[in-house]
Design a protein around this motif. Sequence first.
Motif, mmCIF file in Angstrom:
data_model
loop_
_atom_site.group_PDB
_atom_site.id
_atom_site.type_symbol
_atom_site.label_atom_id
_atom_site.label_comp_id
_atom_site.label_asym_id
_atom_site.label_seq_id
_atom_site.Cartn_x
_atom_site.Cartn_y
_atom_site.Cartn_z
ATOM 1 N N PRO A 1 0.839 -1.198 0.000
ATOM 2 C CA PRO A 1 0.000 0.000 0.000
ATOM 3 C C PRO A 1 0.876 1.251 0.000
ATOM 4 C CG PRO A 1 0.054 -0.986 2.166
ATOM 5 C CD PRO A 1 0.772 -1.919 1.259
ATOM 6 N N PRO A 2 0.343 2.360 -0.488
ATOM 7 C CA PRO A 2 1.143 3.585 -0.489
ATOM 8 C C PRO A 2 1.389 4.046 0.943
ATOM 9 C CG PRO A 2 -1.106 4.055 -1.143
ATOM 10 C CD PRO A 2 -0.976 2.568 -1.035
ATOM 11 N N PRO A 3 2.508 4.728 1.160
ATOM 12 C CA PRO A 3 2.784 5.190 2.523
ATOM 13 C C PRO A 3 1.798 6.281 2.923
ATOM 14 C CG PRO A 3 4.404 6.068 0.998
ATOM 15 C CD PRO A 3 3.557 5.101 0.232
ATOM 16 N N PRO A 4 1.530 6.408 4.204
ATOM 17 C CA PRO A 4 0.611 7.464 4.636
ATOM 18 C C PRO A 4 1.262 8.833 4.433
ATOM 19 C CG PRO A 4 1.583 6.373 6.532
ATOM 20 C CD PRO A 4 2.026 5.618 5.319
ATOM 21 N N PRO A 5 0.465 9.868 4.216
ATOM 22 C CA PRO A 5 1.038 11.203 4.017
ATOM 23 C C PRO A 5 1.727 11.684 5.294
ATOM 24 C CG PRO A 5 -1.351 11.309 4.124
ATOM 25 C CD PRO A 5 -0.973 9.868 4.150
ATOM 26 N N ARG A 6 2.848 12.334 5.082
ATOM 27 C CA ARG A 6 3.593 12.848 6.229
ATOM 28 C C ARG A 6 3.050 14.215 6.604
ATOM 29 N NH1 ARG A 6 9.697 12.182 4.529
ATOM 30 N NH2 ARG A 6 9.736 14.041 5.802
#
Length: 191
Positions: free
Chosen positions: A162-167
């Motif tokens: 899955p894509p990384p969560p937004p920082r």
Amino acid sequence: MTESDAQSDPTPSPPERRQVRHRGLLAGAALAVLLAGAAAGAGGVRVAQNWQPRSVLLLQPTAIDRLQPGGPSAVRGNVAEIFGHMFVVEDGSGRALIDLGPRGENADIVKGEAVTVQGMFDQGIFRAQIVSHADGRTEAFGPPPHPPRGAPPPPRADGPPPPPPPRADVPPPPPPRADAPPPPPPGPKTL
């Protein structure tokens, strides 16, 4: 207007209107209670239909060297080694690797303890469904329960991560400009 005209007037008087209104509210409330009861009863029937008791099949233990793949079987022996949710049982004829599955991470298995394990032997691993301890305790393992209907399927192991969560410390990218060209269509790249 004559007296006979007043008696045949279809418009009810104010006290009669209140009685009609109260009867209507009472009928509506009774209907709502009946509908709620029917919905709760239907939900209860659905839960009762989906509930399946865990079946327990009592099997006579087999010597480890005589285990055959496929079909339910049982082994009895002492715990020789423990590896997380797996352990080794040995009897006088051999050793077997017992897999408790993901539910077995916190199982109450002790090295040297006498146990009887029921499950399925396949590909050299005995997949436990029930572990009976010498003191009479029984623990049930086996495959995890099915997810509830309508739940999203679990992520596939062979799919992309899955894509990384937004920082929080990085601002989001700017929106595309109105005069920017459209992105290229997906497909094979040619050079």
